[in-house]
Design an enzyme around this catalytic site. Structure first.
Site, short mmCIF file in Angstrom:
data_model
loop_
_atom_site.label_atom_id
_atom_site.label_comp_id
_atom_site.label_asym_id
_atom_site.label_seq_id
_atom_site.Cartn_x
_atom_site.Cartn_y
_atom_site.Cartn_z
N SER A 1 -4.56 -25.92 14.11
CA SER A 1 -4.69 -24.56 13.64
C SER A 1 -3.65 -24.80 13.00
O SER A 1 -2.46 -25.04 12.76
CB SER A 1 -5.44 -23.81 14.82
OG SER A 1 -4.76 -22.52 14.38
N TYR B 1 -1.22 -20.18 22.54
CA TYR B 1 -2.65 -20.68 21.68
C TYR B 1 -1.21 -21.65 20.43
O TYR B 1 -1.57 -23.06 21.03
CB TYR B 1 -2.96 -19.66 21.05
CG TYR B 1 -4.20 -20.32 20.33
CD1 TYR B 1 -5.31 -21.42 20.92
CD2 TYR B 1 -4.36 -20.05 19.22
CE1 TYR B 1 -5.90 -21.51 20.21
CE2 TYR B 1 -4.66 -20.73 18.10
CZ TYR B 1 -5.65 -21.90 19.00
OH TYR B 1 -7.41 -21.99 17.48
P1 NDP Z 1 -16.14 -21.68 19.58
O1 NDP Z 1 -15.36 -21.10 20.88
O2 NDP Z 1 -17.30 -21.37 19.21
O3 NDP Z 1 -16.36 -23.82 20.12
C1 NDP Z 1 -14.94 -24.24 20.87
C2 NDP Z 1 -15.87 -25.19 21.78
O4 NDP Z 1 -15.18 -26.20 22.76
C3 NDP Z 1 -17.14 -24.71 22.48
O5 NDP Z 1 -18.12 -25.36 22.36
C4 NDP Z 1 -17.56 -24.75 23.86
O6 NDP Z 1 -18.61 -25.55 24.21
C5 NDP Z 1 -16.39 -26.42 23.83
N1 NDP Z 1 -15.18 -26.23 24.94
C6 NDP Z 1 -14.38 -24.96 25.11
N2 NDP Z 1 -13.54 -25.44 26.65
C7 NDP Z 1 -14.33 -27.18 26.38
C8 NDP Z 1 -14.15 -28.24 28.50
N3 NDP Z 1 -13.91 -27.85 28.82
N4 NDP Z 1 -15.10 -28.93 27.68
C9 NDP Z 1 -16.28 -29.41 26.69
N5 NDP Z 1 -15.65 -28.48 25.63
C10 NDP Z 1 -15.24 -27.16 25.94
O7 NDP Z 1 -15.01 -22.11 18.62
P2 NDP Z 1 -14.07 -22.73 17.19
O8 NDP Z 1 -15.04 -23.67 16.79
O9 NDP Z 1 -13.30 -21.63 16.14
O10 NDP Z 1 -13.35 -23.48 17.59
C11 NDP Z 1 -13.34 -25.08 17.52
C12 NDP Z 1 -11.39 -25.23 17.33
O11 NDP Z 1 -11.46 -25.04 16.30
C13 NDP Z 1 -11.09 -25.29 18.26
O12 NDP Z 1 -10.31 -26.31 18.44
C14 NDP Z 1 -9.83 -24.01 18.07
O13 NDP Z 1 -8.81 -23.83 18.88
C15 NDP Z 1 -9.81 -24.18 16.55
N6 NDP Z 1 -9.23 -23.47 15.31
C16 NDP Z 1 -10.88 -21.79 15.20
C17 NDP Z 1 -10.22 -21.43 14.09
C18 NDP Z 1 -11.14 -20.39 14.20
O14 NDP Z 1 -10.60 -19.38 13.39
N7 NDP Z 1 -12.24 -19.74 14.75
C19 NDP Z 1 -8.93 -21.14 13.55
C20 NDP Z 1 -8.71 -22.22 13.83
C21 NDP Z 1 -8.35 -23.63 14.64
P3 NDP Z 1 -18.67 -25.63 25.94
O15 NDP Z 1 -18.17 -23.86 26.25
O16 NDP Z 1 -20.30 -25.68 25.97
O17 NDP Z 1 -17.70 -26.24 26.89
#
Ligand code: NDP
Length: 258
Positions: free
Chosen positions: A152, A165
């Site tokens: 990020s 974070y």
């Molecule tokens: P979302 O919340 O839409 O997606 C997060 C995903 O992670 C979901 O599919 C969730 O699926 C999965 N997840 C969370 N916990 C677990 C777990 N214990 N086991 C397996 N899967 C898990 O967020 P984003 O798409 O935005 O995030 C994706 C990545 O991008 C993250 O690493 C985030 O930190 C990073 N990021 C996002 C930014 C933003 O502004 N959105 C900016 C910079 C980085 P489920 O709950 O079904 O398990």
């Protein structure tokens, strides 16, 4: 003469995407499948994954749903075995599952500290542990493999109340730099993607009022990135010639100052 279909530059490749049930992971799975990769989509919410697999199938792709929790090392090892058995060795890992739970440190939200460390660091490592043998093997056989980690912009910049974070994402960024040196000689390219704000479910899990207000305010003043913007970036990294390793890609909303 090359038989590569230019519309399907990832044909023959096997991609694993964690955090594929929403946001960046979901969009990336669809995009990588459209580029011709077989995709294994991993998260905890089985129904969301099934819907995604159905959509990819309908569009002519090949997808496998893996319901697993990245914080559980055994589940990740089983998922890796399933990928190998059903799709072949993974040669692209988009290590993307993550959570963002900002709050002032003095609120002592130790539950949220732990959750972020568990998913963003331990989960990331469990995934690397489960799939690195396949990446190395596939790179040996096919000439290239990709390990793409989602860091990020928080890994580099200072956002008040995002300390835990940001610390987890600095770990991802620095780990990626080290792994590139270790795995590059084995034809495994390692990249860290560092997005600014992307509109996904990530923001909906934030419980701290100050952070919620900051996010809502930022939405008024700029156009956030979309998950598809990041998916295109993942596709770009993976479709480079084997000699090209984009090590660190920062992608910001044009209007985001830092
Ligand atoms: P979302 O919340 O839409 O997606 C997060 C995903 O992670 C979901 O599919 C969730 O699926 C999965 N997840 C969370 N916990 C677990 C777990 N214990 N086991 C397996 N899967 C898990 O967020 P984003 O798409 O935005 O995030 C994706 C990545 O991008 C993250 O690493 C985030 O930190 C990073 N990021 C996002 C930014 C933003 O502004 N959105 C900016 C910079 C980085 P489920 O709950 O079904 O398990």
């Amino acid at each position: 003469m090359s038989t590569q279909n230019p519309a399907k530059p990832l044909h023959g490749r096997v991609a694993v995407i964690t955090g594929a049930s929403s946001g960046i992971g979901e969009a990336s799975a669809e995009h990588l499948a459209a580029l011709g990769a077989k995709v294994a989509v991993l998260a905890r919410r089985a129904e969301r994954l099934d819907d995604l697999v159905t959509r990819i199938d309908k569009n002519g792709g090949i997808a496998l749903a893996l319901t697993a929790d990245v914080t559980e090392a055994e589940e990740m090892l089983s998922a890796a075995d399933q990928v190998e058995a059903e799709l072949g060795s993974a040669d692209l890992l988009f290590n993307n599952a993550g959570v963002m739970l900002p709050a002032p440190i003095e609120e002592l939200r130790t539950d949220q500290w732990r959750q972020q460390i568990d998913v963003n660091i331990t989960g990331l490592m469990n995934t690397i542990g489960a799939f690195t043998p396949q990446l190395v093997r596939a790179a040996g056989e096919r000439g290239v493999a990709d390990l793409i980690n989602t860091a990020s912009i928080a890994a580099q910049n200072i956002f008040p109340n995002f300390a835990v974070y940001s610390g987890t994402k600095a770990y991802v960024a620095h780990l990626s730099r080290h792994l590139r040196v270790e795995l590059g000689p084995k034809n495994v390219r390692v990249a860290a993607i560092e997005p600014g704000i992307v509109g996904t479910e990530l923001q909906s899990h934030v419980t701290d009022q100050g952070a919620q207000d900051w996010l809502a305010g930022s939405k008024e003043t700029m156009e956030w990135l979309t998950p598809e913007d990041i998916a295109e970036t993942v596709g770009f990294i993976a479709t480079q010639p084997p000699r090209v390793n984009l090590q660190q890609v920062t992608i910001m909303p044009t209007g985001q100052p830092s």
